[in-house]
Motif scaffolding. Structure first.
Motif, mmCIF file in Angstrom:
data_model
loop_
_atom_site.group_PDB
_atom_site.id
_atom_site.type_symbol
_atom_site.label_atom_id
_atom_site.label_comp_id
_atom_site.label_asym_id
_atom_site.label_seq_id
_atom_site.Cartn_x
_atom_site.Cartn_y
_atom_site.Cartn_z
ATOM 1 N N LEU A 1 43.596 35.592 11.541
ATOM 2 C CA LEU A 1 43.607 36.539 12.654
ATOM 3 C C LEU A 1 45.018 36.628 13.221
ATOM 4 O O LEU A 1 45.530 35.657 13.770
ATOM 5 C CB LEU A 1 42.625 36.089 13.741
ATOM 6 C CG LEU A 1 41.161 35.942 13.314
ATOM 7 C CD1 LEU A 1 40.353 35.197 14.378
ATOM 8 C CD2 LEU A 1 40.541 37.300 13.040
ATOM 9 N N ASP A 2 45.647 37.811 13.092
ATOM 10 C CA ASP A 2 47.015 37.973 13.582
ATOM 11 C C ASP A 2 46.994 38.660 14.950
ATOM 12 O O ASP A 2 46.812 39.861 15.042
ATOM 13 C CB ASP A 2 47.839 38.789 12.574
ATOM 14 C CG ASP A 2 49.347 38.634 12.806
ATOM 15 O OD1 ASP A 2 49.732 38.092 13.856
ATOM 16 O OD2 ASP A 2 50.117 39.061 11.926
ATOM 17 N N GLU A 3 47.137 37.876 15.983
ATOM 18 C CA GLU A 3 47.132 38.351 17.371
ATOM 19 C C GLU A 3 45.900 39.183 17.707
ATOM 20 O O GLU A 3 46.004 40.346 18.106
ATOM 21 C CB GLU A 3 48.426 39.128 17.665
ATOM 22 C CG GLU A 3 49.654 38.294 17.359
ATOM 23 C CD GLU A 3 50.903 38.761 18.118
ATOM 24 O OE1 GLU A 3 50.768 39.575 19.046
ATOM 25 O OE2 GLU A 3 51.996 38.290 17.780
ATOM 26 N N PRO A 4 44.720 38.570 17.584
ATOM 27 C CA PRO A 4 43.482 39.325 17.832
ATOM 28 C C PRO A 4 43.318 39.735 19.291
ATOM 29 O O PRO A 4 42.598 40.691 19.565
ATOM 30 C CB PRO A 4 42.383 38.343 17.420
ATOM 31 C CG PRO A 4 43.003 37.001 17.558
ATOM 32 C CD PRO A 4 44.439 37.181 17.202
ATOM 33 N N LYS B 1 55.625 34.395 11.619
ATOM 34 C CA LYS B 1 54.180 34.154 11.599
ATOM 35 C C LYS B 1 53.451 35.208 10.751
ATOM 36 O O LYS B 1 52.645 34.881 9.881
ATOM 37 C CB LYS B 1 53.627 34.164 13.037
ATOM 38 C CG LYS B 1 54.336 33.177 13.958
ATOM 39 C CD LYS B 1 53.805 33.229 15.369
ATOM 40 C CE LYS B 1 54.045 34.547 16.085
ATOM 41 N NZ LYS B 1 55.464 34.798 16.426
ATOM 42 N N THR B 2 53.768 36.471 11.033
ATOM 43 C CA THR B 2 53.112 37.540 10.276
ATOM 44 C C THR B 2 53.517 37.491 8.808
ATOM 45 O O THR B 2 52.696 37.699 7.908
ATOM 46 C CB THR B 2 53.445 38.914 10.890
ATOM 47 O OG1 THR B 2 52.940 38.947 12.230
ATOM 48 C CG2 THR B 2 52.837 40.051 10.091
ATOM 49 N N THR B 3 54.779 37.179 8.583
ATOM 50 C CA THR B 3 55.257 37.068 7.199
ATOM 51 C C THR B 3 54.499 35.969 6.460
ATOM 52 O O THR B 3 54.115 36.136 5.295
ATOM 53 C CB THR B 3 56.765 36.781 7.192
ATOM 54 O OG1 THR B 3 57.424 37.786 7.957
ATOM 55 C CG2 THR B 3 57.319 36.781 5.782
ATOM 56 N N PHE C 1 45.011 42.458 11.213
ATOM 57 C CA PHE C 1 46.431 42.794 11.244
ATOM 58 C C PHE C 1 46.953 42.905 12.674
ATOM 59 O O PHE C 1 46.264 43.398 13.562
ATOM 60 C CB PHE C 1 46.663 44.122 10.518
ATOM 61 C CG PHE C 1 46.306 44.065 9.066
ATOM 62 C CD1 PHE C 1 47.269 43.760 8.119
ATOM 63 C CD2 PHE C 1 45.005 44.288 8.638
ATOM 64 C CE1 PHE C 1 46.946 43.684 6.771
ATOM 65 C CE2 PHE C 1 44.668 44.211 7.299
ATOM 66 C CZ PHE C 1 45.637 43.910 6.367
ATOM 67 N N GLN C 2 48.195 42.447 12.836
ATOM 68 C CA GLN C 2 48.837 42.564 14.146
ATOM 69 C C GLN C 2 49.052 44.041 14.488
ATOM 70 O O GLN C 2 48.698 44.489 15.566
ATOM 71 C CB GLN C 2 50.183 41.828 14.110
ATOM 72 C CG GLN C 2 50.953 41.925 15.417
ATOM 73 C CD GLN C 2 52.270 41.171 15.333
ATOM 74 O OE1 GLN C 2 52.601 40.572 14.329
ATOM 75 N NE2 GLN C 2 53.023 41.204 16.409
ATOM 76 N N ASN C 3 49.632 44.771 13.531
ATOM 77 C CA ASN C 3 49.773 46.220 13.697
ATOM 78 C C ASN C 3 48.511 46.828 13.112
ATOM 79 O O ASN C 3 48.351 46.937 11.917
ATOM 80 C CB ASN C 3 51.001 46.727 12.953
ATOM 81 C CG ASN C 3 50.905 46.481 11.457
ATOM 82 O OD1 ASN C 3 50.222 45.557 11.013
ATOM 83 N ND2 ASN C 3 51.553 47.292 10.662
HETATM 84 MG MG LIG Z 1 53.795 38.988 13.912
#
Ligand SMILES: [Mg+2]
Ligand SMILES: Nc1ncnc2c1ncn2[C@@H]1O[C@H](COP(=O)(O)OP(=O)(O)OP(=O)(O)O)[C@@H](O)[C@H]1O
Lengths: 318, 256
Positions: free
Chosen positions: B175-178, B42-44, B84-86
């Protein structure tokens, strides 16, 4: 009312410059003061480049060399007034910084350190070897700026020491003012942002290579003007001004005082300019001391002396 | 009308396909969620769409323009922004400055004007600051405005990233894991915020592990497993899909 960092820094700087002469044991200290201001100016440029934009240069003395030799050569060969030679040097430094920085800063990583190191060495080599033009390692005379004589006819009679103390002090305040303006401006914010997270900076629309390049060019101009002022007040300059040790000195001064803060960097410049004047043994061990200072600061005061102290004061004050 | 379309996007790392031939599209005002187990890609996928990674294959089309592998700062100009997730906050800057940074495209001007503190530079900065304070109010961080971002809690930093992205007034927001690391109340606030942003016509691409939230606010769901799209559709359809239950919901049940 709470003072902003900018106002506080500028007020403190002006007060120190104006009041310090009251405590000078001898006229010699005007000269020491002027040297501190010249170094402080170059280090302020390092603050912009390294403290805010997070980029490292190991060849900034090269720009100081360009500024210095512009003042030595342009009046003689181009018939330029020494004051205009300062601008010429700054212009040449800016263009060179742009040419070196543009391809390098597109790359990720600390390539600027290596590239600037090479550039500095190259400039130093040219200054040493082009004897016909620069007279090589023995150094070259620098023309008189002429401003002191002009002031005298206007009724302001300053000794040579007083004049250079005042002029370099004024230029330092001006340089600090510009840098502090930049800090809280859109560009300054962007520089500090890309230092914090390059990928986030890019996603909010920041053109990261371009911003880094701007910081590099601006800091090159600071170093160049610093070199010009050094040459003009000494009336003589050698290629040492562009040497690697001078580059390391600039970075060490910035790191000692606090590379993220203008006040800190000027403080660092003051300490490392004063030390060799006060302790003659220091001159012999200069390289050792610079290295030691760098290591100790990195271990004990990561942010540098001034920001660390300010943080402590604020911490207890609140 | 499609605003963002992802066409056969793929990338490999060291010979292993992290994302393979993924296609879908997003319309203005729509919330499309990408779900899948940890390591599904997903993040990729987000990194490829947002120009952080160069895709090995496929295309990203934004508003009719091929923007594949375009630099993120140019995508920002075209109205794409992400979180960003991180966390990627500007740690040593204040919360307010972090948000103002989101106004970069609006507030930046000639560097000379900034050095000289000219009225034009001050005006731009002031307008950005006003907008930023308003956004901080919307995400509930107005009282932390002057604090150093590094001192904030994880949940607050998540909201700070959203505020910073909103500052760009994007047309597409990734939005990555907000809501990761947020408590129930914060999650609900973020939930409302996302719905609000979408309602204003922004296309939203969401990665989120909180299934209740995903099912509640998504218009459309894309399911990834081992880098491949295994299902897509509206929340009800996707949650009934046996392959999805096996790959994702099943894994979660097994873990829980
Ligand atoms: Mg991810
Ligand atoms: N830069 C990279 N280099 C090598 N492998 C990578 C890189 N980025 C991602 N991967 C790999 O790609 C796969 C997908 O990772 P990704 O982070 O996209 O998963 P994800 O779906 O976001 O997972 P999570 O739910 O844990 O966030 C993983 O196996 C990961 O190790």
């Amino acid at each position: 009312m709470r003072l902003t960092t900018k106002t506080a820094t500028l007020l403190a700087l002006v007060a120190l410059i104006a009041l310090a002469p009251l405590f000078f044991p001898s006229a010699f200290y005007y000269r020491v003061g002027a040297l501190i201001f010249v170094n402080g100016l170059a280090v302020t440029g390092i603050v912009i480049l390294t403290g805010w934009a997070g980029q490292i240069s190991l060849g900034h003395a090269g720009f100081a060399g360009i500024g210095a030799y512009a003042c030595a050569l342009a009046p003689v060969h181009l018939g330029l007034h020494p004051a205009l030679a300062i601008l010429l040097g700054a212009g040449v430094s800016a263009v060179l910084a742009w040419l070196v920085g543009r391809p390098i800063l597109r790359l990720k990583g600390y390539y600027l350190g290596v590239a600037s190191l090479g550039m500095g060495i190259l400039i130093s080599m040219v200054l040493n070897n082009e004897r016909d033009l620069t007279r090589g390692p023995d150094g070259i005379d620098v023309p008189d700026l002429g401003l002191r004589a002009a002031l005298k006819t206007a009724g302001l009679d300053l000794s040579n020491g007083e004049f250079w103390y005042a002029l370099c002090g004024i230029v330092l305040v001006l340089g600090a003012w510009l840098a502090l303006n930049l800090h809280d401006s859109p560009t300054g914010r962007a520089l500090r942002a890309l230092h914090g997270s390059e990928v986030a900076a890019r996603t909010v629309g920041m053109d990261v290579p371009r911003l880094k390049l701007q910081a590099f060019v601006i800091s090159a101009v600071y170093a160049s003007v610093s070199g010009s002022l050094l040459a003009l007040q000494n009336r003589f300059i050698t290629p040492d001004v562009a040497g690697f040790m001078h580059s390391v000195e600039m970075v060490t001064m910035a790191v000692l005082g606090g590379v993220g803060s203008v006040a800190g960097a000027i403080f660092g410049a003051a300490v490392l300019t004063l030390l060799p004047q006060m302790l003659t043994v220091f001159a012999e061990y200069e390289q050792l001391v610079l290295g030691l200072v760098m290591v100790l600061v990195m271990i004990f005061l990561r942010e540098g002396v001034v920001p660390s102290i300010l943080r402590k004061l604020r911490g207890t004050g609140e | 009308m499609t605003l963002l379309s992802i066409e056969g996007l793929g990338i490999t790392f060291g010979g292993i396909a992290a994302v393979k031939d993924v296609s879908f599209s997003v319309r203005p005002g729509e919330i499309v969620s990408v779900i899948g187990p940890n390591g599904a890609g997903k993040t990729t996928l987000f990194n490829m769409i947002s120009g952080v990674y160069r895709p090995g294959s496929g295309r990203v089309v934004l508003n009719g323009e091929d923007v594949t592998a375009m630099s993120p700062h140019l995508l920002a100009r075209r109205g794409m922004c992400r979180t960003f997730q991180n966390l990627q906050v500007f740690q040593s800057m204040t919360v307010l400055e972090n948000t103002i940074a989101g106004y970069h495209l609006q507030e930046s001007g000639p560097v000379l004007a900034d050095l000289l503190h000219l009225p034009a530079s001050r005006r731009r900065a002031r307008a950005a600051e006003q907008g930023a304070r308003e956004l901080l109010r919307r995400v509930g961080l107005e009282r932390a405005a002057e604090r150093e971002a590094g001192s904030l809690s994880y949940g607050s930093l998540k909201r700070l990233e959203i505020a910073r992205a909103m500052a760009l007034q994007p047309r597409v927001l990734l939005l990555d894991e907000p809501a990761a690391g947020c408590n129930a109340v914060e999650t609900e606030e973020i939930d409302h915020l996302i719905a609000e942003i979408a309602a204003s016509g922004v296309a939203i691409l969401l990665v989120e592990h909180d299934m209740k939230m995903v099912m509640r606010i998504s218009n459309h769901i894309v399911v990834l497993d081992h880098g491949e799209k295994i299902a897509e559709g509206d929340p009800a359809t996707v949650s009934r899909n046996p392959a999805v239950i096996a790959a994702y919901l099943g894994a979660e049940h097994a873990a829980g």
